[in-house]
Design a protein around this motif. Sequence first.
Motif, PDB file in Angstrom:
ATOM      1  N   ALA A  50       2.207  98.359 -23.883  1.00 42.38           N
ATOM      2  CA  ALA A  50       2.242  99.959 -22.769  1.00 42.38           C
ATOM      3  C   ALA A  50       1.954 100.097 -22.127  1.00 42.38           C
ATOM      4  CB  ALA A  50       2.169 100.432 -24.635  1.00 42.38           C
ATOM      5  N   GLU A  51       1.635 100.859 -21.542  1.00 44.40           N
ATOM      6  CA  GLU A  51       1.638 101.696 -20.286  1.00 44.40           C
ATOM      7  C   GLU A  51       0.138 101.889 -20.602  1.00 44.40           C
ATOM      8  OE1 GLU A  51       2.172 101.436 -17.526  1.00 44.40           O
ATOM      9  OE2 GLU A  51       4.478 100.745 -17.202  1.00 44.40           O
ATOM     10  N   ILE A  52      -0.850 101.707 -19.871  1.00 40.38           N
ATOM     11  CA  ILE A  52      -2.832 102.351 -20.310  1.00 40.38           C
ATOM     12  C   ILE A  52      -2.395 104.142 -20.488  1.00 40.38           C
ATOM     13  CG2 ILE A  52      -4.584 102.578 -19.230  1.00 40.38           C
ATOM     14  CD1 ILE A  52      -4.175  99.410 -18.723  1.00 40.38           C
ATOM     15  N   ASP A  53      -1.673 103.947 -19.815  1.00 41.77           N
ATOM     16  CA  ASP A  53      -1.263 106.138 -19.849  1.00 41.77           C
ATOM     17  C   ASP A  53      -0.996 106.823 -21.246  1.00 41.77           C
ATOM     18  OD1 ASP A  53      -2.580 106.768 -17.147  1.00 41.77           O
ATOM     19  OD2 ASP A  53      -1.084 106.690 -16.245  1.00 41.77           O
ATOM     20  N   PHE A  54      -0.292 105.329 -21.860  1.00 40.28           N
ATOM     21  CA  PHE A  54       0.667 106.011 -22.744  1.00 40.28           C
ATOM     22  C   PHE A  54      -0.362 105.533 -23.949  1.00 40.28           C
ATOM     23  CE2 PHE A  54       2.969 104.318 -26.676  1.00 40.28           C
ATOM     24  CZ  PHE A  54       3.825 105.607 -26.340  1.00 40.28           C
ATOM     25  N   ILE A  55      -1.468 104.618 -23.774  1.00 41.47           N
ATOM     26  CA  ILE A  55      -2.363 104.553 -24.817  1.00 41.47           C
ATOM     27  C   ILE A  55      -3.667 105.220 -24.986  1.00 41.47           C
ATOM     28  CG2 ILE A  55      -4.195 102.648 -25.519  1.00 41.47           C
ATOM     29  CD1 ILE A  55      -2.990 100.809 -24.256  1.00 41.47           C
ATOM     30  N   TYR A  77      -5.621  93.705 -17.512  1.00 39.53           N
ATOM     31  CA  TYR A  77      -5.054  95.256 -18.378  1.00 39.53           C
ATOM     32  C   TYR A  77      -5.775  95.284 -20.075  1.00 39.53           C
ATOM     33  CZ  TYR A  77      -2.083  97.505 -22.163  1.00 39.53           C
ATOM     34  OH  TYR A  77      -1.301  99.008 -22.792  1.00 39.53           O
ATOM     35  N   CYS A  78      -6.475  94.632 -20.191  1.00 38.09           N
ATOM     36  CA  CYS A  78      -7.588  94.989 -21.465  1.00 38.09           C
ATOM     37  C   CYS A  78      -8.920  95.188 -20.907  1.00 38.09           C
ATOM     38  CB  CYS A  78      -7.848  93.475 -21.894  1.00 38.09           C
ATOM     39  SG  CYS A  78      -6.893  92.939 -22.874  1.00 38.09           S
ATOM     40  N   LYS A  79      -9.632  94.423 -19.717  1.00 40.38           N
ATOM     41  CA  LYS A  79     -10.275  95.589 -18.364  1.00 40.38           C
ATOM     42  C   LYS A  79      -9.860  96.846 -18.533  1.00 40.38           C
ATOM     43  CE  LYS A  79     -12.376  94.728 -14.243  1.00 40.38           C
ATOM     44  NZ  LYS A  79     -12.816  93.489 -12.926  1.00 40.38           N
ATOM     45  N   GLU A  80      -8.818  96.923 -17.403  1.00 41.71           N
ATOM     46  CA  GLU A  80      -8.463  98.199 -17.243  1.00 41.71           C
ATOM     47  C   GLU A  80      -8.692  99.340 -18.655  1.00 41.71           C
ATOM     48  OE1 GLU A  80      -4.924 100.444 -15.130  1.00 41.71           O
ATOM     49  OE2 GLU A  80      -5.645  98.837 -14.927  1.00 41.71           O
ATOM     50  N   LEU A  81      -8.065  99.347 -19.611  1.00 36.84           N
ATOM     51  CA  LEU A  81      -7.936  99.696 -20.712  1.00 36.84           C
ATOM     52  C   LEU A  81      -9.408 100.194 -21.525  1.00 36.84           C
ATOM     53  CD1 LEU A  81      -6.485 100.593 -22.958  1.00 36.84           C
ATOM     54  CD2 LEU A  81      -5.932  98.658 -24.152  1.00 36.84           C
ATOM     55  N   LYS A  82     -10.358  99.032 -20.873  1.00 43.97           N
ATOM     56  CA  LYS A  82     -11.492  99.274 -21.937  1.00 43.97           C
ATOM     57  C   LYS A  82     -12.656 100.062 -20.823  1.00 43.97           C
ATOM     58  CE  LYS A  82     -14.927  97.415 -24.970  1.00 43.97           C
ATOM     59  NZ  LYS A  82     -14.463  97.789 -26.131  1.00 43.97           N
ATOM     60  N   VAL A  83     -12.145 100.200 -19.591  1.00 41.88           N
ATOM     61  CA  VAL A  83     -12.576 100.723 -17.865  1.00 41.88           C
ATOM     62  C   VAL A  83     -12.407 102.362 -18.946  1.00 41.88           C
ATOM     63  CG1 VAL A  83     -12.729 101.630 -16.083  1.00 41.88           C
ATOM     64  CG2 VAL A  83     -13.192  98.957 -16.393  1.00 41.88           C
ATOM     65  N   ARG A  84     -11.211 101.862 -18.885  1.00 46.12           N
ATOM     66  CA  ARG A  84     -11.285 103.833 -19.227  1.00 46.12           C
ATOM     67  C   ARG A  84     -10.908 104.199 -20.691  1.00 46.12           C
ATOM     68  NH1 ARG A  84      -5.687 104.706 -16.641  1.00 46.12           N
ATOM     69  NH2 ARG A  84      -5.607 107.158 -17.862  1.00 46.12           N
ATOM     70  N   LEU A  85     -10.920 103.869 -21.732  1.00 50.51           N
ATOM     71  CA  LEU A  85     -11.379 103.735 -22.941  1.00 50.51           C
ATOM     72  C   LEU A  85     -13.130 104.297 -23.398  1.00 50.51           C
ATOM     73  CD1 LEU A  85      -9.767 101.210 -25.204  1.00 50.51           C
ATOM     74  CD2 LEU A  85      -9.034 103.763 -24.880  1.00 50.51           C
ATOM     75  N   VAL A 101     -11.627  97.574 -28.891  1.00 49.24           N
ATOM     76  CA  VAL A 101      -9.978  97.340 -28.853  1.00 49.24           C
ATOM     77  C   VAL A 101     -10.021  95.702 -29.584  1.00 49.24           C
ATOM     78  CG1 VAL A 101      -9.217  95.900 -26.531  1.00 49.24           C
ATOM     79  CG2 VAL A 101     -10.496  98.058 -26.618  1.00 49.24           C
ATOM     80  N   PHE A 102      -8.827  95.610 -29.994  1.00 47.47           N
ATOM     81  CA  PHE A 102      -8.379  94.173 -31.104  1.00 47.47           C
ATOM     82  C   PHE A 102      -7.330  93.754 -30.130  1.00 47.47           C
ATOM     83  CE2 PHE A 102      -8.657  96.768 -35.325  1.00 47.47           C
ATOM     84  CZ  PHE A 102      -9.776  97.101 -34.807  1.00 47.47           C
ATOM     85  N   LYS A 103      -7.265  92.271 -29.440  1.00 39.08           N
ATOM     86  CA  LYS A 103      -6.108  91.506 -29.160  1.00 39.08           C
ATOM     87  C   LYS A 103      -5.646  90.807 -29.952  1.00 39.08           C
ATOM     88  CE  LYS A 103      -3.481  90.898 -25.520  1.00 39.08           C
ATOM     89  NZ  LYS A 103      -2.484  89.864 -27.122  1.00 39.08           N
ATOM     90  N   VAL A 104      -3.912  90.976 -29.826  1.00 42.77           N
ATOM     91  CA  VAL A 104      -3.562  89.797 -31.272  1.00 42.77           C
ATOM     92  C   VAL A 104      -3.450  88.783 -30.390  1.00 42.77           C
ATOM     93  CG1 VAL A 104      -1.446  89.892 -32.547  1.00 42.77           C
ATOM     94  CG2 VAL A 104      -3.353  91.927 -32.061  1.00 42.77           C
ATOM     95  N   LYS A 117     -10.951  83.162 -23.448  1.00 41.39           N
ATOM     96  CA  LYS A 117     -12.562  82.956 -22.571  1.00 41.39           C
ATOM     97  C   LYS A 117     -12.224  83.979 -21.684  1.00 41.39           C
ATOM     98  CE  LYS A 117     -13.592  77.499 -23.116  1.00 41.39           C
ATOM     99  NZ  LYS A 117     -13.153  76.908 -21.868  1.00 41.39           N
ATOM    100  N   ASN A 118     -10.983  84.516 -21.160  1.00 41.32           N
ATOM    101  CA  ASN A 118     -10.714  85.432 -19.930  1.00 41.32           C
ATOM    102  C   ASN A 118     -10.982  87.077 -21.030  1.00 41.32           C
ATOM    103  OD1 ASN A 118     -10.797  83.341 -17.777  1.00 41.32           O
ATOM    104  ND2 ASN A 118      -8.795  83.478 -17.850  1.00 41.32           N
ATOM    105  N   TYR A 119     -10.697  87.007 -21.935  1.00 44.46           N
ATOM    106  CA  TYR A 119     -10.795  87.558 -22.908  1.00 44.46           C
ATOM    107  C   TYR A 119     -12.241  88.631 -23.333  1.00 44.46           C
ATOM    108  CZ  TYR A 119      -5.193  87.333 -22.193  1.00 44.46           C
ATOM    109  OH  TYR A 119      -4.327  88.014 -22.369  1.00 44.46           O
ATOM    110  N   GLU A 120     -12.861  87.803 -23.532  1.00 40.12           N
ATOM    111  CA  GLU A 120     -14.015  87.653 -24.483  1.00 40.12           C
ATOM    112  C   GLU A 120     -14.842  89.208 -23.868  1.00 40.12           C
ATOM    113  OE1 GLU A 120     -15.720  84.228 -24.502  1.00 40.12           O
ATOM    114  OE2 GLU A 120     -14.889  83.367 -26.216  1.00 40.12           O
ATOM    115  N   SER A 121     -15.074  89.015 -22.442  1.00 41.52           N
ATOM    116  CA  SER A 121     -15.974  90.926 -22.252  1.00 41.52           C
ATOM    117  C   SER A 121     -14.535  92.512 -22.039  1.00 41.52           C
ATOM    118  CB  SER A 121     -16.086  90.015 -20.648  1.00 41.52           C
ATOM    119  OG  SER A 121     -16.679  88.898 -19.683  1.00 41.52           O
TER     120      SER A 121
END
Length: 214
Positions: A50-55, A77-85, A101-104, A117-121
């Motif tokens: 989904a678009e981050i704005d939608f989330i 994407y996860c990094k940007e979302l985490k900042v926005r959240l 944030v859960f990543k499936v 590894k790239n997602y862990e932070s």
Amino acid sequence: MKQPDNIRDVAIIQPDYLGFIFYPKSPRNFDGAIPTIAEGIKKTGVFVDAEIDFIIEKVEKYDFKAVQLHGSETANYCKELKVRLSLLSAKAIKTTDFIEVFKVFGIKDSFNFDVLKNYESYVDYFLFDTKGKEKGGNGYTFDWQVLKAYKSNTPIILSGGIGPNELQKIEQILKTDLPIYALDLNSKFEIEPGLKDTLLLKEFLEKINTVQSN
């Protein structure tokens, strides 16, 4: 979850999380109002590419305490979302309004855990589901032996067709060193997509609590 009365009934059992899917292709797609439930239950929005704005819009509207990403979302994407959240949480009065944030990731017979590894932070939990035709809710488990190769410290949410018949397998995996944080219960406890069998859920959760206390 989907239907208001069913949401209220399941909330009485006091699960840790309740999930609401925002994906039009899913038979569990949510489009309505969420009734008032106990604050201790974390309402979770589930999204697929989904678009981050939608989330952010849905998090604000429904006061979600967790976001589950069930698509092909990248680490950036996860990094940007985490900042926005985080910015959203900073606006809240309560410091407890931290949004998880859960990543499936889908698993079948094998999995390259190096991709994590790239997602862990940027994620709080990795959710491992069965890789299948649908984006979740396929109704069968993957081979949990694959998880023996998991080396990350990021806690795991175990998903994929978990039902009453998996109780012994759950007991065994909880005895391992894997950082199992939670179990995702869905299709095996449904009367129809989005409608949960509250009695079956209650009985299963009571058995799980017994396993954990032992």
